[in-house]
Structure formats: structure tokens, C-alpha cells
Design a protein around this motif. Structure first.
Motif, mmCIF file in Angstrom:
data_model
loop_
_atom_site.group_PDB
_atom_site.id
_atom_site.type_symbol
_atom_site.label_atom_id
_atom_site.label_comp_id
_atom_site.label_asym_id
_atom_site.label_seq_id
_atom_site.Cartn_x
_atom_site.Cartn_y
_atom_site.Cartn_z
ATOM 1 N N LYS A 104 0.834 -1.208 0.000
ATOM 2 C CA LYS A 104 0.000 0.000 0.000
ATOM 3 C C LYS A 104 0.873 1.265 0.000
ATOM 4 O O LYS A 104 1.883 1.334 0.701
ATOM 5 C CB LYS A 104 -0.918 0.024 1.217
ATOM 6 C CG LYS A 104 -1.947 -1.099 1.238
ATOM 7 C CD LYS A 104 -2.810 -1.033 2.482
ATOM 8 C CE LYS A 104 -3.836 -2.162 2.498
ATOM 9 N NZ LYS A 104 -4.668 -2.134 3.731
ATOM 10 N N ALA A 105 0.431 2.241 -0.788
ATOM 11 C CA ALA A 105 1.118 3.531 -0.790
ATOM 12 C C ALA A 105 0.611 4.423 0.338
ATOM 13 O O ALA A 105 1.353 5.223 0.899
ATOM 14 C CB ALA A 105 0.926 4.232 -2.130
ATOM 15 N N ASP A 106 -0.657 4.254 0.676
ATOM 16 C CA ASP A 106 -1.266 5.036 1.762
ATOM 17 C C ASP A 106 -1.526 4.090 2.929
ATOM 18 O O ASP A 106 -2.528 3.375 2.958
ATOM 19 C CB ASP A 106 -2.567 5.682 1.280
ATOM 20 C CG ASP A 106 -3.171 6.617 2.317
ATOM 21 O OD1 ASP A 106 -2.445 6.971 3.266
ATOM 22 O OD2 ASP A 106 -4.355 6.981 2.175
ATOM 23 N N VAL A 107 -0.613 4.098 3.873
ATOM 24 C CA VAL A 107 -0.669 3.145 4.988
ATOM 25 C C VAL A 107 -1.369 3.777 6.190
ATOM 26 O O VAL A 107 -1.092 4.928 6.549
ATOM 27 C CB VAL A 107 0.747 2.700 5.386
ATOM 28 C CG1 VAL A 107 0.707 1.785 6.594
ATOM 29 C CG2 VAL A 107 1.425 2.014 4.214
ATOM 30 N N ALA A 108 -2.280 3.021 6.799
ATOM 31 C CA ALA A 108 -2.944 3.500 8.015
ATOM 32 C C ALA A 108 -1.925 3.657 9.131
ATOM 33 O O ALA A 108 -1.056 2.795 9.319
ATOM 34 C CB ALA A 108 -4.044 2.529 8.423
ATOM 35 N N SER A 109 -2.034 4.739 9.862
ATOM 36 C CA SER A 109 -1.052 4.991 10.923
ATOM 37 C C SER A 109 -1.325 4.165 12.174
ATOM 38 O O SER A 109 -0.425 3.976 12.996
ATOM 39 C CB SER A 109 -1.049 6.476 11.299
ATOM 40 O OG SER A 109 -2.322 6.872 11.795
ATOM 41 N N SER A 110 -2.562 3.679 12.336
ATOM 42 C CA SER A 110 -2.923 2.943 13.547
ATOM 43 C C SER A 110 -3.727 1.703 13.217
ATOM 44 O O SER A 110 -4.369 1.614 12.163
ATOM 45 C CB SER A 110 -3.747 3.841 14.489
ATOM 46 O OG SER A 110 -3.080 5.029 14.806
ATOM 47 N N VAL A 111 -3.718 0.754 14.137
ATOM 48 C CA VAL A 111 -4.607 -0.405 14.069
ATOM 49 C C VAL A 111 -5.449 -0.397 15.339
ATOM 50 O O VAL A 111 -5.015 0.073 16.389
ATOM 51 C CB VAL A 111 -3.827 -1.730 13.942
ATOM 52 C CG1 VAL A 111 -3.076 -1.769 12.634
ATOM 53 C CG2 VAL A 111 -2.869 -1.930 15.108
ATOM 54 N N SER A 112 -6.662 -0.903 15.238
ATOM 55 C CA SER A 112 -7.619 -0.833 16.336
ATOM 56 C C SER A 112 -7.799 -2.188 17.007
ATOM 57 O O SER A 112 -7.875 -3.219 16.342
ATOM 58 C CB SER A 112 -8.973 -0.347 15.807
ATOM 59 O OG SER A 112 -9.953 -0.403 16.815
ATOM 60 N N VAL A 113 -7.866 -2.161 18.325
ATOM 61 C CA VAL A 113 -8.155 -3.359 19.114
ATOM 62 C C VAL A 113 -9.421 -3.078 19.913
ATOM 63 O O VAL A 113 -9.468 -2.144 20.716
ATOM 64 C CB VAL A 113 -6.995 -3.715 20.066
ATOM 65 C CG1 VAL A 113 -7.347 -4.950 20.885
ATOM 66 C CG2 VAL A 113 -5.703 -3.922 19.295
ATOM 67 N N LYS A 114 -10.477 -3.870 19.670
ATOM 68 C CA LYS A 114 -11.754 -3.672 20.346
ATOM 69 C C LYS A 114 -11.792 -4.465 21.645
ATOM 70 O O LYS A 114 -11.227 -5.557 21.739
ATOM 71 C CB LYS A 114 -12.909 -4.110 19.448
ATOM 72 C CG LYS A 114 -12.982 -3.400 18.107
ATOM 73 C CD LYS A 114 -13.371 -1.934 18.263
ATOM 74 C CE LYS A 114 -13.585 -1.277 16.909
ATOM 75 N NZ LYS A 114 -14.012 0.141 17.037
ATOM 76 N N SER A 115 -12.475 -3.909 22.648
ATOM 77 C CA SER A 115 -12.639 -4.617 23.916
ATOM 78 C C SER A 115 -13.939 -4.185 24.563
ATOM 79 O O SER A 115 -14.558 -3.185 24.154
ATOM 80 C CB SER A 115 -11.462 -4.318 24.863
ATOM 81 O OG SER A 115 -11.588 -3.039 25.445
ATOM 82 N N ALA A 116 -14.364 -4.927 25.585
ATOM 83 C CA ALA A 116 -15.591 -4.562 26.293
ATOM 84 C C ALA A 116 -15.447 -3.216 26.996
ATOM 85 O O ALA A 116 -16.432 -2.504 27.213
ATOM 86 C CB ALA A 116 -15.934 -5.647 27.317
ATOM 87 N N GLY A 117 -14.225 -2.863 27.343
ATOM 88 C CA GLY A 117 -13.993 -1.592 28.036
ATOM 89 C C GLY A 117 -13.786 -0.427 27.094
ATOM 90 O O GLY A 117 -13.639 0.707 27.548
ATOM 91 N N GLY A 118 -13.760 -0.677 25.796
ATOM 92 C CA GLY A 118 -13.540 0.395 24.834
ATOM 93 C C GLY A 118 -12.436 0.053 23.852
ATOM 94 O O GLY A 118 -11.789 -0.993 23.942
ATOM 95 N N GLU A 119 -12.221 0.940 22.897
ATOM 96 C CA GLU A 119 -11.240 0.714 21.837
ATOM 97 C C GLU A 119 -9.851 1.168 22.274
ATOM 98 O O GLU A 119 -9.697 2.163 22.979
ATOM 99 C CB GLU A 119 -11.664 1.495 20.589
ATOM 100 C CG GLU A 119 -10.735 1.298 19.391
ATOM 101 C CD GLU A 119 -11.123 2.193 18.230
ATOM 102 O OE1 GLU A 119 -10.895 1.800 17.073
ATOM 103 O OE2 GLU A 119 -11.659 3.294 18.485
ATOM 104 N N VAL A 120 -8.843 0.433 21.834
ATOM 105 C CA VAL A 120 -7.441 0.799 22.047
ATOM 106 C C VAL A 120 -6.768 0.873 20.680
ATOM 107 O O VAL A 120 -6.891 -0.051 19.875
ATOM 108 C CB VAL A 120 -6.710 -0.229 22.942
ATOM 109 C CG1 VAL A 120 -5.210 0.102 23.030
ATOM 110 C CG2 VAL A 120 -7.318 -0.253 24.341
ATOM 111 N N LEU A 121 -6.083 1.977 20.428
ATOM 112 C CA LEU A 121 -5.348 2.138 19.178
ATOM 113 C C LEU A 121 -3.862 1.910 19.404
ATOM 114 O O LEU A 121 -3.297 2.388 20.384
ATOM 115 C CB LEU A 121 -5.549 3.549 18.606
ATOM 116 C CG LEU A 121 -6.909 3.917 18.021
ATOM 117 C CD1 LEU A 121 -6.855 5.318 17.436
ATOM 118 C CD2 LEU A 121 -7.336 2.908 16.959
#
Length: 231
Positions: A104-121
Motif C-alpha cells: 500500500k502507498a497510503d498506509v494506516a497509521s494505527s490499528v484498532s483493538v476492540k474490547s468490552a472496556g472500549g477501543e485501544v489504538l
């Protein structure tokens, strides 16, 4: 001081021997020749201060102080555990980051981790650890090391801003000038190997996820864990 009687027939006199010379007598009367620093602020020696103790007849202040000390200890322990969890999460999501970014030429800067307590990047920045030399990279990139990494140095000047073609000649003349004044020991250099300015973009386009994982072992990408505003 001692006195030696004279052997002449004239009335007895006393001859005084010269005083013994001591090492400190050889020091020049003006003392040490020192460099004049003018208006430069001089660093003062650290001294340990004895603080006055606040009267606490009822013991109320001692209770609060003890509570603060206990909570600081608890906070330090919690902070250490939090850092351990962040490092583990970063380690576990890194393979996905490189796999998802491959080609990819345009790379996402973050990845998301979902949890019951909320999202963590987990945010992967365009920042990297510096290396003392290129040796860990040679087995991974071979003859292409120079396409992705470069030497960087500081000699009280910014080495990145020197022209590549004239850097060697300039530094040779600088060293010769200092040698002329017998001052080569005054020169010091800090050098390292770091990624080229376009490395972050090129690595995802041209290298495989496996290659990027191996490079990350030698030259880790700086990652941050973000939780604020992700509920």
C-alpha cells in the motif's frame, strides 16, 4: 632553623642556614592560569538541604503523608504493569500491521483493538530507533542497505545537512586544522545509522511483511498506545 658557630677568631657570631625549600614554594605567586568564562553561568555543586519539619501535634499531617506514600507506591506498581501490557499488545499486533500495510502507498497509521472496556489504538509512527552500525541490517537487505538506511553523525554540526559529495573533504580539512593547533582531542563525534527519509513509505511497497518484521527486530518502529476518546 639551626645555627652554626663561626670558626674565625673574631667575636663569636651565628650563621643562619637558608630555610628548607618546599614543593609549594615552587608554585608561581600568581597561582593557576585559568580560562576566563566571562558571563557564562557556572554550574553550582549540588548540596543536600536540611528541610524544616512542620509541627504536627495531632498527627493529621502524618496520616495524609503516609497515604500519599502508599498511593505513590501503588501507582508505580500499576504503571509498571501498564507498560508491560502496552509492550505485549504492540508485539502481538505488529505482524498484522505489516501484513495489512504490505503493497500500500497510503498506509494506516494505527490499528484498532476492540474490547468490552472500549477501543485501544496502536499507532505506528514514522520514527525509528537509531542503530550504532548497519551490521544487523546487512543479512536482511544485502546490497540494498544503502537504499533504505544511511549514516548520520554530529560533530558539533548537523551531519545530515552536509553535502554528501563534499563531506569527507570538509571533515578532513577540519581535522587537519585541529591537528595544526594540537587540538584533535577537542573534537568528538556521535554517529549512528538511521532510515532514509522515504524508508517508511518504501518499506511497505517494496518489502514483504516477513522482511519488515525482521527489520523491526533490528530497528524497531516507535509505536504508541492510545485510549483517550476511544470509548
Amino acid at each position: 632553623m639551626r645555627y652554626t658557630p663561626s670558626t674565625q677568631s673574631t667575636p663569636s657570631t651565628a650563621v643562619m642556614d637558608p630555610p628548607d625549600r618546599r614543593p609549594q614554594d615552587e608554585c608561581p605567586p600568581q597561582g593557576l592560569k585559568k580560562v576566563n568564562f566571562g558571563g557564562i553561568t557556572k554550574k553550582k555543586e549540588d548540596t543536600k538541604t536540611a528541610h524544616p519539619v512542620v509541627p504536627d501535634p495531632n498527627g493529621e499531617l502524618a496520616i495524609i503523608a503516609a497515604r500519599i506514600r502508599q498511593r505513590v507506591d501503588e501507582f508505580d506498581a500499576l504503571e509498571a504493569s501498564l507498560e508491560t501490557d502496552k509492550k505485549e499488545l504492540r508485539c502481538l499486533v505488529t505482524p498484522f500491521y505489516f501484513t495489512n500495510s504490505h503493497g500500500k502507498a497510503d498506509v494506516a497509521s494505527s490499528v484498532s483493538v476492540k474490547s468490552a472496556g472500549g477501543e485501544v489504538l496502536v499507532t505506528f509512527q514514522n520514527r525509528y530507533k537509531q542503530l550504532p552500525d548497519e551490521r544487523p541490517l546487512v543479512p536482511l537487505l544485502g546490497e540494498h542497505v544503502a537504499s533504505y538506511f544511511k549514516q548520520s553523525f554530529e560533530l558539533k554540526i548537523d551531519g545530515d545537512k552536509l553535502p554528501i559529495d563534499g563531506a569527507d573533504e570538509l571533515l578532513a580539512k577540519l581535522q587537519a586544522l585541529f591537528a595544526e593547533y594540537n587540538a584533535t582531542d577537542a573534537l568528538s563525534v556521535k554517529e549512528c545509522v538511521k532510515p532514509q527519509s522515504d524508508f517508511h513509505a518504501k518499506r511497505h511497497l517494496l518489502l514483504t511483511a516477513e522482511q519488515n518484521m525482521a527489520i523491526d527486530e533490528a530497528c524497531p518502529i516507535v509505536a504508541m498506545i492510545k485510549t483517550k476518546g476511544r470509548k
